[in-house]
Structures are given as structure tokens and as C-alpha cells.
Motif scaffolding. Structure first.
Motif, PDB file in Angstrom:
ATOM      1  N   THR A 185       0.889  -1.166   0.000  1.00  0.00           N
ATOM      2  CA  THR A 185       0.000   0.000   0.000  1.00  0.00           C
ATOM      3  C   THR A 185       0.922   1.209   0.000  1.00  0.00           C
ATOM      4  OG1 THR A 185      -1.709  -1.212   1.195  1.00  0.00           O
ATOM      5  CG2 THR A 185      -1.872   1.194   1.192  1.00  0.00           C
ATOM      6  N   ILE A 186       1.305   1.604  -1.197  1.00  0.00           N
ATOM      7  CA  ILE A 186       2.420   2.553  -1.310  1.00  0.00           C
ATOM      8  C   ILE A 186       2.059   3.950  -0.851  1.00  0.00           C
ATOM      9  CG2 ILE A 186       3.654   1.287  -3.072  1.00  0.00           C
ATOM     10  CD1 ILE A 186       2.366   3.149  -5.122  1.00  0.00           C
ATOM     11  N   TRP A 187       0.770   4.308  -0.944  1.00  0.00           N
ATOM     12  CA  TRP A 187       0.355   5.569  -0.359  1.00  0.00           C
ATOM     13  C   TRP A 187      -1.115   5.491   0.014  1.00  0.00           C
ATOM     14  CZ3 TRP A 187       2.764   7.027  -5.376  1.00  0.00           C
ATOM     15  CH2 TRP A 187       1.909   6.873  -6.445  1.00  0.00           C
ATOM     16  N   ARG A 188      -1.510   6.377   0.901  1.00  0.00           N
ATOM     17  CA  ARG A 188      -2.897   6.429   1.355  1.00  0.00           C
ATOM     18  C   ARG A 188      -3.394   7.856   1.219  1.00  0.00           C
ATOM     19  NH1 ARG A 188      -1.794   5.085   7.132  1.00  0.00           N
ATOM     20  NH2 ARG A 188       0.278   5.777   6.481  1.00  0.00           N
ATOM     21  N   SER A 189      -4.636   7.971   0.838  1.00  0.00           N
ATOM     22  CA  SER A 189      -5.258   9.279   0.687  1.00  0.00           C
ATOM     23  C   SER A 189      -6.477   9.357   1.592  1.00  0.00           C
ATOM     24  CB  SER A 189      -5.679   9.500  -0.768  1.00  0.00           C
ATOM     25  OG  SER A 189      -6.257  10.771  -0.931  1.00  0.00           O
ATOM     26  N   ALA A 190      -6.728  10.538   2.114  1.00  0.00           N
ATOM     27  CA  ALA A 190      -7.875  10.731   3.004  1.00  0.00           C
ATOM     28  C   ALA A 190      -9.129  11.033   2.199  1.00  0.00           C
ATOM     29  CB  ALA A 190      -7.600  11.861   3.975  1.00  0.00           C
ATOM     30  N   MET A 191     -10.262  10.562   2.705  1.00  0.00           N
ATOM     31  CA  MET A 191     -11.555  10.946   2.160  1.00  0.00           C
ATOM     32  C   MET A 191     -12.035  12.182   2.911  1.00  0.00           C
ATOM     33  SD  MET A 191     -12.348   8.811  -0.243  1.00  0.00           S
ATOM     34  CE  MET A 191     -14.127   8.875  -0.467  1.00  0.00           C
TER      35      MET A 191
ATOM     36  N   GLU B  55     -15.491  12.705  -1.219  1.00  0.00           N
ATOM     37  CA  GLU B  55     -14.516  12.470  -2.270  1.00  0.00           C
ATOM     38  C   GLU B  55     -13.116  12.265  -1.694  1.00  0.00           C
ATOM     39  OE1 GLU B  55     -15.154  11.881  -5.394  1.00  0.00           O
ATOM     40  OE2 GLU B  55     -15.079  13.788  -6.465  1.00  0.00           O
ATOM     41  N   PRO B  56     -12.212  11.649  -2.457  1.00  0.00           N
ATOM     42  CA  PRO B  56     -10.793  11.729  -2.098  1.00  0.00           C
ATOM     43  C   PRO B  56     -10.362  13.196  -2.136  1.00  0.00           C
ATOM     44  CG  PRO B  56     -11.157  10.032  -3.768  1.00  0.00           C
ATOM     45  CD  PRO B  56     -12.434  10.816  -3.657  1.00  0.00           C
ATOM     46  N   ILE B  57      -9.591  13.617  -1.160  1.00  0.00           N
ATOM     47  CA  ILE B  57      -9.276  15.037  -1.077  1.00  0.00           C
ATOM     48  C   ILE B  57      -8.514  15.541  -2.292  1.00  0.00           C
ATOM     49  CG2 ILE B  57      -9.361  15.137   1.441  1.00  0.00           C
ATOM     50  CD1 ILE B  57      -6.299  15.059   1.414  1.00  0.00           C
ATOM     51  N   GLU B  58      -7.719  14.660  -2.933  1.00  0.00           N
ATOM     52  CA  GLU B  58      -6.968  15.150  -4.080  1.00  0.00           C
ATOM     53  C   GLU B  58      -7.881  15.474  -5.262  1.00  0.00           C
ATOM     54  OE1 GLU B  58      -6.678  10.640  -4.293  1.00  0.00           O
ATOM     55  OE2 GLU B  58      -6.368  12.177  -2.762  1.00  0.00           O
TER      56      GLU B  58
ATOM     57  N   GLY C  66     -11.800  10.412  10.180  1.00  0.00           N
ATOM     58  CA  GLY C  66     -12.328   9.950   8.911  1.00  0.00           C
ATOM     59  C   GLY C  66     -11.484   8.871   8.267  1.00  0.00           C
ATOM     60  N   PRO C  67     -12.021   8.302   7.175  1.00  0.00           N
ATOM     61  CA  PRO C  67     -11.347   7.161   6.550  1.00  0.00           C
ATOM     62  C   PRO C  67     -10.283   7.575   5.546  1.00  0.00           C
ATOM     63  CG  PRO C  67     -13.425   7.574   5.438  1.00  0.00           C
ATOM     64  CD  PRO C  67     -13.343   8.562   6.579  1.00  0.00           C
ATOM     65  N   SER C  68      -9.349   6.690   5.366  1.00  0.00           N
ATOM     66  CA  SER C  68      -8.396   6.807   4.276  1.00  0.00           C
ATOM     67  C   SER C  68      -8.591   5.598   3.368  1.00  0.00           C
ATOM     68  CB  SER C  68      -6.957   6.836   4.796  1.00  0.00           C
ATOM     69  OG  SER C  68      -6.596   5.562   5.315  1.00  0.00           O
ATOM     70  N   PHE C  69      -8.006   5.658   2.219  1.00  0.00           N
ATOM     71  CA  PHE C  69      -8.000   4.477   1.354  1.00  0.00           C
ATOM     72  C   PHE C  69      -6.600   4.315   0.800  1.00  0.00           C
ATOM     73  CE2 PHE C  69      -8.807   7.968  -1.516  1.00  0.00           C
ATOM     74  CZ  PHE C  69      -8.122   7.647  -2.681  1.00  0.00           C
ATOM     75  N   GLY C  70      -6.235   3.088   0.537  1.00  0.00           N
ATOM     76  CA  GLY C  70      -4.889   2.814   0.066  1.00  0.00           C
ATOM     77  C   GLY C  70      -4.837   2.542  -1.423  1.00  0.00           C
ATOM     78  N   ILE C  71      -3.719   2.883  -2.016  1.00  0.00           N
ATOM     79  CA  ILE C  71      -3.406   2.476  -3.385  1.00  0.00           C
ATOM     80  C   ILE C  71      -2.311   1.432  -3.265  1.00  0.00           C
ATOM     81  CG2 ILE C  71      -2.390   3.196  -5.566  1.00  0.00           C
ATOM     82  CD1 ILE C  71      -3.786   5.836  -5.280  1.00  0.00           C
TER      83      ILE C  71
END
Length: 354
Positions: A149-155, A243-246, A266-271
């Protein structure tokens, strides 16, 4: 519509391709060393330079991916091509090309850990353990090194400030259930990808299945990926979107009157992704994985609005938003994701009738 609805032709037509030229990096007897840390030993780095190219199949938001790849290229001097697709289309393209012996990607990722695991199970991803393998969060990598999971982004919540008064801004996740927002909310379909599933999993675990039913009663505008949800918000067809913040950051950069709100916990999701078993440029892929999982890459990911895989992950930098440390965000475990995916998707579709 099924989660793997796109045919290979559609995936090809929808792909975004980014090409980055190489810089000038001098050879060093110790290989590639950045800030006193060896990213790649001399044999690996020399072989990567001889291979002369790196092809990434990636699902991260285009603007952030460009920032990350540009820095990688500046650090390594390796030319990089990126083909970007949503997760379902990425899976379809990758598996089709692999089956027909035409897969040219050195690295593939998705936002859906079930799809990434299938790529590993089918022999499309191969095991490779980066130098810091033992110190990385075990729940954020496979034990055999086939995926990270090379990076995670916040929702987060995106708010159209041209249509929502400051006094009415939401502050909690359950505020999207307020009747005042009925017919005005944008949400992603649960099987649009890892970002949407991670949010719906979090929302149900935190507030119960009744929260799903109340959300459905709001008659939200459902998108099948992050892009149409973000576009609807920017155009004012919705006033609030999860949404994903990005994705929200991209719209803000384009001039949309949006604001990001990040309720606590809040949740994050992984790539998650890894090196392919048929990588034409395997040493370049190893340099990429070594670099992206290193401490040096943490601030690079943070500048793109994402958290790295590391325990010492730098906090993302998002203008106007107080981002929490990596230890304060909700992470769905890969095992929970995979075990709950099928029943949760079925139940969500029954409730939302989508």
C-alpha cells in the motif's frame, strides 16, 4: 453495472498517458544514495539506467501523480511513462494484456485491494522486498512483497461555497444525513473503487447500517468514479460531495469555489501495487519501489496530499486543511476489505437500488 464493466477497448480509450524526460544523474560507486540513504545498490541502479525506461500503470489522481513522478525522475534520472486509469479499467487492461502476452507495465496498482490481490494470485505481480521491508506496517504490505500500500489518501467532504452559507457548513460525517441536503449530495457507488468502498465500510462500521439507509433516503447523485462526482460538485449540480481530497484539490486548482472539510477520525483508502512478473525493466521497477517506500519520498507524497506506507509518514500538506497525523486516520485492514467486499456491495446495491 458490474465493477469490471469496462472492456479492454474502453480501458485503452480512457487511459491518460504521461511521459517524463530524464535528468542527468552521475554514476556513484555506492549506487543511488539520497540524503545519506542508499535507495539502490550500484548493480541495481546501473542496470536500471541501462534499461532506460520505467512504465507505471497507476490509479492515483493525475496532478498528484505528476508531482510524485517528477520528483522520482529528478532523483534518479530514469525516464518514466505513466498510464492512468480507474481501478476497474486498470484491472481489465492489465489482465487482458497479461493473458495475451502483451503486458508492458513494470508496475501496476489499484485502489481496490481485492483487485490487487487477484493480480498477485494470477501471477501478474511478483514478490520483491524493498530495503525497508521489515520496518513497514505489516498490514500495508503482503508478506511476500507482491504488493505494497504505497500511499494512502484521506476521504473528505467537498463543499461548493458558492451555494452553501458559512453557517451551514457541515462538521461531522453524519451531517450529510441532514434533510436540508436531500437531492443535493454527491456520493460514489460503493464498487467504484477502493476510495468509495473504504468510505462506505467506515460509514457503516462507525454509524451502523441505518446510516446507509438514511443516506439512500437523501436521494444522492451517485457517480461511478471520483471524477464525475467532483465535476458535479464544481458545476453546482451538487453542493456537498464525499470524495478523495486530491480530487477536490484538483477542482480548486482549476478555479472551482470549493472547500475541503475533514471531520475527525475519517477514513483513508490505500493504493496498492507491485512489480509485474513480466516487467521489461525490472531493475527500474525495483528502484521505483525502493524510492516510493523510503523515508525520503514521504514529504513528496505529503506535497501531493497523500500519506506514505511508513510509520514515520509525513503529514500531507493541503492548503486550508488541518490534516491529521497518519496515526489518527481510519485505515480499513486488507483482510476486512476482502472478507466484507462481496456481502457489503450486495447489501449496498439493495439499499440504494443502483
Amino acid at each position: 453495472m458490474t465493477r469490471h464493466r469496462a472492456a479492454f477497448l474502453t480501458a485503452c480509450l480512457c487511459a491518460f498517458v504521461f511521459t517524463f524526460g530524464a535528468g542527468s544523474i552521475a554514476a556513484a560507486p555506492d549506487g543511488l544514495v539520497i540524503d545519506g540513504v542508499q535507495i539502490a545498490d550500484a548493480p541495481t541502479y546501473d542496470a536500471a539506467k541501462k534499461e532506460g525506461k520505467l512504465l507505471l500503470y497507476a490509479t492515483f489522481e493525475a496532478h498528484g501523480m505528476a508531482l510524485i513522478v517528477s520528483k522520482f525522475q529528478a532523483d534518479t534520472g530514469l525516464p518514466v511513462d505513466v498510464i492512468r486509469l480507474p481501478s476497474a479499467e486498470m484491472f481489465a487492461r492489465t489482465t487482458t494484456e497479461f493473458a495475451t502476452h502483451r503486458l508492458g507495465a513494470d508496475y501496476v496498482d489499484t485502489t481496490d485491494i481485492t483487485l490487487t490481490q487477484k493480480l498477485a494470485d494470477r501471477g501478474i505481480l511478483t514478490g520483491y522486498k524493498v530495503p525497508d521491508f521489515g520496518s513497514l506496517e505489516p498490514v500495508l504490505r503482503s508478506g511476500d512483497g507482491k504488493w505494497y500500500t504505497i500511499w494512502r489518501s484521506a476521504m473528505g467532504m467537498g463543499i461548493n461555497t458558492a451555494l452553501v452559507k458559512p453557517a451551514d457548513l457541515p462538521s461531522n460525517w453524519t451531517d450529510i444525513l441532514d434533510p436540508r441536503w436531500k437531492d443535493r449530495i454527491g456520493l460514489e457507488n460503493i464498487d467504484a473503487g477502493g476510495s468509495s468502498f473504504s468510505f462506505w465500510f467506515f460509514f457503516r462500521q462507525r454509524y451502523g447500517i441505518e446510516a446507509w439507509r438514511k443516506a439512500a433516503a437523501q436521494n444522492p447523485r451517485i457517480g461511478y468514479s471520483a471524477l464525475p462526482v467532483a465535476n458535479d460538485l464544481a458545476r453546482g449540480e451538487t453542493v456537498i460531495a464525499v470524495e478523495p481530497i486530491e480530487s477536490i484539490m484538483t477542482q480548486i486548482a482549476a478555479g472551482a469555489p470549493l472547500k475541503i472539510i475533514l471531520p475527525a477520525g475519517g477514513p483513508s483508502f490505500g493504493i496498492s501495487g507491485g512489480m509485474t512478473s513480466v516487467a521489461p525493466h525490472p531493475h527500474a521497477a525495483q528502484v521505483w519501489l525502493n524510492w516510493i517506500t523510503s523515508k525520503h519520498a514521504g514529504p513528496v507524497l505529503a506535497a501531493a496530499g497523500a500519506y506514505s506506507i511508513r510509520r514515520d509518514a509525513a503529514t500531507p500538506i493541503v492548503p486550508g486543511v488541518a490534516m491529521p497525523p497518519s496515526t489518527a486516520i481510519y485505515n480499513i485492514r486488507a483482510s476486512d476489505y476482502m472478507s466484507s467486499y462481496v456481502p457489503f456491495v450486495k447489501e449496498w446495491h439493495a439499499i440504494f437500488a443502483h
